[in-house]
Design a protein around this motif. Structure first.
Motif, PDB file in Angstrom:
ATOM      1  N   ARG A   1      92.068  69.819  55.417  1.00 39.16           N
ATOM      2  CA  ARG A   1      93.095  70.711  55.946  1.00 39.16           C
ATOM      3  C   ARG A   1      92.667  72.165  55.845  1.00 39.16           C
ATOM      4  O   ARG A   1      93.055  72.987  56.672  1.00 39.16           O
ATOM      5  CB  ARG A   1      94.414  70.479  55.205  1.00 39.16           C
ATOM      6  CG  ARG A   1      95.029  69.104  55.496  1.00 39.16           C
ATOM      7  CD  ARG A   1      96.025  68.687  54.427  1.00 39.16           C
ATOM      8  NE  ARG A   1      97.056  69.680  54.262  1.00 39.16           N
ATOM      9  CZ  ARG A   1      98.138  69.758  55.037  1.00 39.16           C
ATOM     10  NH1 ARG A   1      98.316  68.888  55.994  1.00 39.16           N
ATOM     11  NH2 ARG A   1      99.021  70.693  54.851  1.00 39.16           N
TER      12      ARG A   1
ATOM     13  N   ASN B   1      90.699  73.328  58.830  1.00 36.35           N
ATOM     14  CA  ASN B   1      91.508  73.539  60.019  1.00 36.35           C
ATOM     15  C   ASN B   1      92.589  74.601  59.811  1.00 36.35           C
ATOM     16  O   ASN B   1      93.510  74.727  60.606  1.00 36.35           O
ATOM     17  CB  ASN B   1      92.158  72.205  60.400  1.00 36.35           C
ATOM     18  CG  ASN B   1      92.424  72.111  61.863  1.00 36.35           C
ATOM     19  OD1 ASN B   1      91.948  72.946  62.628  1.00 36.35           O
ATOM     20  ND2 ASN B   1      93.194  71.122  62.262  1.00 36.35           N
TER      21      ASN B   1
ATOM     22  N   LEU C   1      90.087  75.789  67.740  1.00 36.55           N
ATOM     23  CA  LEU C   1      90.314  74.834  68.826  1.00 36.55           C
ATOM     24  C   LEU C   1      89.173  73.830  68.948  1.00 36.55           C
ATOM     25  O   LEU C   1      89.324  72.791  69.577  1.00 36.55           O
ATOM     26  CB  LEU C   1      90.472  75.566  70.168  1.00 36.55           C
ATOM     27  CG  LEU C   1      91.788  76.292  70.390  1.00 36.55           C
ATOM     28  CD1 LEU C   1      91.839  76.831  71.816  1.00 36.55           C
ATOM     29  CD2 LEU C   1      92.966  75.378  70.137  1.00 36.55           C
TER      30      LEU C   1
ATOM     31  N   MET D   1      92.391  67.343  65.087  1.00 36.90           N
ATOM     32  CA  MET D   1      92.799  66.741  63.813  1.00 36.90           C
ATOM     33  C   MET D   1      93.703  65.540  64.051  1.00 36.90           C
ATOM     34  O   MET D   1      94.576  65.568  64.907  1.00 36.90           O
ATOM     35  CB  MET D   1      93.541  67.789  62.982  1.00 36.90           C
ATOM     36  CG  MET D   1      94.052  67.265  61.667  1.00 36.90           C
ATOM     37  SD  MET D   1      93.352  68.242  60.312  1.00 36.90           S
ATOM     38  CE  MET D   1      94.030  67.405  58.899  1.00 36.90           C
TER      39      MET D   1
ATOM     40  N   PHE E   1      96.209  62.942  61.853  1.00 38.12           N
ATOM     41  CA  PHE E   1      96.899  62.927  60.567  1.00 38.12           C
ATOM     42  C   PHE E   1      97.203  61.502  60.107  1.00 38.12           C
ATOM     43  O   PHE E   1      97.317  60.588  60.915  1.00 38.12           O
ATOM     44  CB  PHE E   1      98.226  63.686  60.670  1.00 38.12           C
ATOM     45  CG  PHE E   1      98.070  65.141  61.037  1.00 38.12           C
ATOM     46  CD1 PHE E   1      97.978  66.106  60.053  1.00 38.12           C
ATOM     47  CD2 PHE E   1      98.016  65.546  62.364  1.00 38.12           C
ATOM     48  CE1 PHE E   1      97.841  67.445  60.386  1.00 38.12           C
ATOM     49  CE2 PHE E   1      97.878  66.877  62.699  1.00 38.12           C
ATOM     50  CZ  PHE E   1      97.786  67.834  61.713  1.00 38.12           C
TER      51      PHE E   1
ATOM     52  N   ARG F   1      95.469  62.550  71.962  1.00 40.92           N
ATOM     53  CA  ARG F   1      96.037  63.894  72.045  1.00 40.92           C
ATOM     54  C   ARG F   1      95.042  64.936  71.530  1.00 40.92           C
ATOM     55  O   ARG F   1      94.860  65.993  72.139  1.00 40.92           O
ATOM     56  CB  ARG F   1      97.330  63.943  71.214  1.00 40.92           C
ATOM     57  CG  ARG F   1      98.009  65.293  71.216  1.00 40.92           C
ATOM     58  CD  ARG F   1      99.332  65.261  70.494  1.00 40.92           C
ATOM     59  NE  ARG F   1      99.158  65.108  69.054  1.00 40.92           N
ATOM     60  CZ  ARG F   1     100.158  65.171  68.170  1.00 40.92           C
ATOM     61  NH1 ARG F   1     101.392  65.354  68.600  1.00 40.92           N
ATOM     62  NH2 ARG F   1      99.940  65.022  66.894  1.00 40.92           N
ATOM     63  N   ALA F   2      94.380  64.619  70.426  1.00 35.55           N
ATOM     64  CA  ALA F   2      93.394  65.547  69.880  1.00 35.55           C
ATOM     65  C   ALA F   2      92.191  65.660  70.813  1.00 35.55           C
ATOM     66  O   ALA F   2      91.668  66.751  71.048  1.00 35.55           O
ATOM     67  CB  ALA F   2      92.961  65.101  68.489  1.00 35.55           C
TER      68      ALA F   2
END
Lengths: 252, 219
Positions: free
Chosen positions: A47, A50, A89, A93, A95, A161-162
């Protein structure tokens, strides 16, 4: 040139030292799996890369650009905010708990950031999103809301989506830990395919078998420290450190 | 029978006056909602001064009686600052009620926003959305569903509280009722008046339940 390089990253939560001098480097196309017991700081480290956590001190380089250079919490990086955002960008990521947007359909989830952030025209973004959703094998769920999907399907959408943002690096934070055992395989196979396509990846995982298969390098963390790292063959068969051995014995 | 006919005769003037009651409640809650969104965003903002100011606003308007706020806007403010003289009673009432409702709704909105899982903001950030985009596209739309029941509740409270405007001689449902009471010398007029209040409350309860269902499609 390392794709990701960190130097002496430290993170304190009050008196608690969550990360202590964590230094690693990840080359282009490399897959690095971070393993270790809970509370070792694996997720915090991911984390921090990012910017979801602020590090206390240390340096983070992405493609040799100094994203973070902190001492006592203040950033001395020479980059402007805009430049930093652009670098961020380049990291996608995924999760543990998927974090799909529940009020958006699968397609809308995948399209949202390319349209809003990359300013790609809607039609083009839609096409791209469809291709990504197809890649994770969910073309038939394109108009479904996340609540109608299984955990494994949701996580595959989260990966799509990532990917739709065309990142150069993918960060996975325990991508299968919240899944029922029978759903783990479908997510891991998507990640394996990304590895085969040459995506640079940093994966925090408890799936030791998977890590063995997919990783070029294994990093073992314990108590906020990298205890050892190396190719899976070496680290899994001849761990140097007592704690690594104990951990592997417990999980294998 | 006589009494029923009498009550029916009172209905037209009562309904006429309830236009004031209803429009005051709707306007105040709508303006209060819009202001409330900004105050709530200010309250949870990382800018300390802004957050503090919004906190003070909420503290003042929730900590003093609404009746006093109404008097303040209508009587006290023009004395202190003549430019703020508001001759229109309805406008004065709208201002007092909107400002008051904004404080309550800001707290409702803040709670709704903070009840959204923090993973949503993280996912938005990880995708490169700005804080504003994340709020506008991800967090606030999800809070709306959770907002509807407490905002509905607030609306019903305001609808009843509008009866306070009778004290500045604005002829709402309450004021008209007491006018009829004194001219007809009977308290019977409270029966149809109460029925009108109940009718409004029932209608809006139904409306808010409907809205809540409509916003639940994705669950």
């Amino acid at each position: 040139m390392s794709f990701i390089k960190t130097a002496d990253i430290c993170k304190d939560f009050g008196p608690l030292k969550v990360l202590q001098n964590v230094s690693i480097s990840v080359e282009q196309g490399e897959v690095v799996c971070i393993i270790g017991p809970s509370g070792a700081g694996k997720s915090t480290f991911l984390r921090a890369l990012n910017h979801l956590e602020k590090i206390t001190s240390g340096q983070i380089y992405i493609e040799d650009k100094l994203l973070d250079d902190r001492k006592n919490g203040t950033n001395h990086s020479p980059l402007t905010k805009k430049e930093k955002n652009e670098i961020l960008l380049e990291m996608g990521m995924v999760f543990q708990r998927f974090n799909l947007f529940p009020h958006k359909t699968v397609l809308e989830n995948v399209m949202l950031a390319p349209v809003q952030v990359r300013k790609i025209p809607k039609e083009k973004a839609k096409e791209k999103a469809k291709a990504m959703i197809d890649m994770v094998g969910l073309s038939d769920k394109i108009d479904a809301y996340p609540s109608k999907l299984s955990g494994g399907q949701q996580q595959r959408v989260a990966i799509a989506r990532a990917l739709a943002m065309e990142p150069k690096i993918m960060l996975f934070d325990e991508p299968t830990s919240a899944l029922d055992p029978e759903l783990v395989g479908e997510v891991l196979s998507v990640i394996k395919r990304l590895a085969a396509d040459g995506m640079t990846m940093l994966i925090v995982t408890h799936e030791i078998g998977f890590a063995k298969d997919v990783a070029d390098k294994i990093v073992f963390m314990y108590d906020g420290i990298i205890l050892e790292e190396g190719p899976p063959a070496a680290l899994f068969t001849q761990p140097k450190h007592e704690r690594t051995r104990a951990f592997l014995q417990a999980v294998l | 029978m006589d009494k029923l006919r009498q009550m029916a005769e009172w209905l037209p003037p009562l309904i006429d006056a309830s236009k004031i009651t209803l429009s005051l409640a709707v306007i105040s809650v709508v303006i209060g909602l819009v202001l409330g969104v900004f105050i709530a965003l200010g309250r949870i903002s990382k800018a300390k001064l802004l957050s503090k100011l919004c906190g003070i606003y909420i503290f003042i308007f929730r900590g003093t009686p609404l009746l006093m706020q109404l008097f303040f806007v209508y009587y006290a403010l023009p004395l202190a600052i003549p430019a703020f003289t508001i001759n229109n009673r309805f406008l004065a009432a709208c201002i007092a009620f909107s400002l008051n409702s904004a404080a309550y709704q800001a707290e409702i909105i803040r709670a709704a926003i903070q009840s959204i899982d923090s993973g949503q903001m993280e996912a938005a950030k990880a995708l490169g959305l700005t804080y504003g985009q994340a709020m506008r596209l991800i967090i606030i739309p999800q809070s709306i569903k959770r907002l509807i029941p407490p905002v509905g509740n607030e609306f019903i409270m305001v609808l009843k509280d509008t009866s306070l405007v009778s004290t500045i001689a604005l002829v709402d449902l309450m004021k008209r009722t007491s006018q009829i009471q004194s001219s007809a010398s009977t308290a019977l007029v409270y029966v149809p008046a109460a029925c009108i209040y109940l009718l409004f409350t029932a209608a809006f309860t139904y409306l808010f339940n409907y809205l809540e269902k409509r916003y639940s499609i994705y669950e």
